[in-house]
Design a protein around this motif. Structure first.
Motif, short mmCIF file in Angstrom:
data_model
loop_
_atom_site.label_atom_id
_atom_site.label_comp_id
_atom_site.label_asym_id
_atom_site.label_seq_id
_atom_site.Cartn_x
_atom_site.Cartn_y
_atom_site.Cartn_z
N PRO A 163 22.31 -33.82 43.23
CA PRO A 163 23.63 -34.04 43.39
C PRO A 163 24.29 -34.42 42.29
O PRO A 163 23.59 -35.22 41.49
N LEU A 164 25.59 -34.39 42.12
CA LEU A 164 26.30 -34.92 41.11
C LEU A 164 26.64 -36.57 41.57
O LEU A 164 26.54 -36.58 42.73
N ARG A 165 26.58 -37.40 40.58
CA ARG A 165 26.69 -39.04 40.85
C ARG A 165 28.06 -39.28 40.59
O ARG A 165 28.40 -39.18 39.54
N ILE A 166 28.76 -39.60 41.49
CA ILE A 166 30.33 -39.93 41.33
C ILE A 166 30.26 -41.62 41.51
O ILE A 166 29.90 -42.36 42.39
N ASP A 167 30.83 -42.56 40.34
CA ASP A 167 30.91 -43.59 40.46
C ASP A 167 31.88 -44.40 41.66
O ASP A 167 32.90 -43.71 41.73
N ALA A 168 31.19 -45.16 42.10
CA ALA A 168 32.05 -45.87 43.24
C ALA A 168 33.20 -46.58 42.47
O ALA A 168 32.96 -47.10 41.41
N THR A 169 34.34 -46.70 43.14
CA THR A 169 35.71 -47.44 42.60
C THR A 169 35.73 -48.74 43.23
O THR A 169 36.32 -49.56 42.53
N THR A 170 35.19 -49.13 44.37
CA THR A 170 35.39 -50.47 44.88
C THR A 170 34.00 -50.81 45.64
O THR A 170 33.03 -50.71 44.98
N ALA A 171 34.51 -51.35 46.82
CA ALA A 171 33.07 -51.82 47.56
C ALA A 171 32.55 -50.61 48.32
O ALA A 171 31.56 -50.80 49.27
N GLU A 172 32.85 -49.41 47.96
CA GLU A 172 32.65 -48.39 48.93
C GLU A 172 31.19 -48.23 48.95
O GLU A 172 30.72 -47.69 50.21
N VAL A 173 30.08 -48.55 48.51
CA VAL A 173 28.83 -48.36 48.43
C VAL A 173 28.16 -49.50 49.18
O VAL A 173 26.96 -49.56 49.63
N SER A 174 29.06 -50.70 49.44
CA SER A 174 28.49 -51.59 50.08
C SER A 174 28.19 -51.30 51.68
O SER A 174 28.80 -50.71 52.24
N ASP A 175 27.03 -52.08 52.02
CA ASP A 175 26.77 -51.77 53.57
C ASP A 175 26.40 -53.09 54.13
O ASP A 175 26.40 -54.13 53.60
N VAL A 176 26.22 -52.78 55.44
CA VAL A 176 25.82 -54.23 56.29
C VAL A 176 24.49 -54.11 56.85
O VAL A 176 24.44 -53.45 57.64
N ASP A 177 23.61 -54.93 56.16
CA ASP A 177 22.45 -54.79 56.41
C ASP A 177 21.96 -56.30 56.72
O ASP A 177 20.65 -56.56 57.64
N THR A 178 22.67 -57.25 56.63
CA THR A 178 22.28 -58.69 56.81
C THR A 178 23.56 -59.46 57.27
O THR A 178 24.54 -59.01 57.10
N PRO A 179 23.44 -60.48 57.84
CA PRO A 179 24.58 -61.50 58.21
C PRO A 179 25.50 -61.59 57.03
O PRO A 179 26.73 -61.70 56.96
N ARG A 180 24.95 -62.02 55.84
CA ARG A 180 25.67 -62.19 54.42
C ARG A 180 26.53 -60.99 54.27
O ARG A 180 27.63 -61.08 53.89
#
Length: 190
Positions: A163-180
């Motif tokens: 796939p093409l790799r498109i740079d994230a512009t903000t926190a778009e790639v952040s996910d929720v895996d931990t309480p932190r």
């Protein structure tokens, strides 16, 4: 560009979160699942792979077989409910609180500009692909789907599509895996 379908992965045990149903956790007044549904507004169909839960918009529900088969098995289960052979499908984990319709619009624009690309994914700083924030050509995924999907990593399917790799512009790639991670998602940027 043509409409697109969406497959949202909303299963998993959330072990690092103490086993809570993390996609139902609120961030800025909306559950993580509903925030992801907001990002794919206009998609048809929208398939959610995981246990049925209340959502703000109608969706089609399914589950991977066997249960607990992992994210690639979940992707395969979701794709089974999409009839279109030549369209586009967003495949997203439902724990990315900062995805927006603009995120999907950028991925669609990248595919429109490169008709030969099999997909487009967000790229984290440093270039690492975020496999579960992507828009794919259904035909490419169906051709690349391995025969055995249980407990295999999603890159088994996605990486060969190149796939093409498109740079994230903000926190778009952040996910929720931990309480932190959840705390960061709930804390406004300053």
């Amino acid at each position: 560009m043509a409409n697109f379908a969406a497959v949202l992965l909303a299963g998993g045990g959330a072990r690092r979160m103490g086993g809570v149903d993390k996609v139902m956790l609120p961030v800025a007044g909306r559950t993580l699942l509903d925030r992801t549904l907001d990002a794919v507004a206009g998609a048809d169909p929208v398939v959610v792979v995981g246990p049925e839960r209340p959502t703000a918009t109608p969706v089609r529900w399914t589950a991977e077989k066997p249960s607990g088969g992992g994210p690639l098995a979940a992707v395969e289960a979701g794709l089974r409910l999409i009839d279109d052979a030549d369209g586009l499908v967003a495949i997203l984990a439902a724990d990315h609180p900062h995805l927006t319709q603009g995120t999907l619009a950028r991925l669609r624009a990248a595919l429109r500009d490169d008709p030969g690309a099999g997909g487009a994914v967000l790229s984290e700083p440093g270039g690492r692909a975020q496999w579960l924030v992507g828009l794919w050509r259904l035909r490419s995924l169906r051709e690349a789907m391995p025969a055995e999907v249980g407990n295999r990593p999603v890159r088994t399917l996605f990486a060969p599509v190149e796939p093409l790799r498109i740079d994230a512009t903000t926190a778009e790639v952040s996910d929720v895996d931990t309480p932190r991670d959840l705390h960061r998602a709930r804390t406004p940027e300053r």
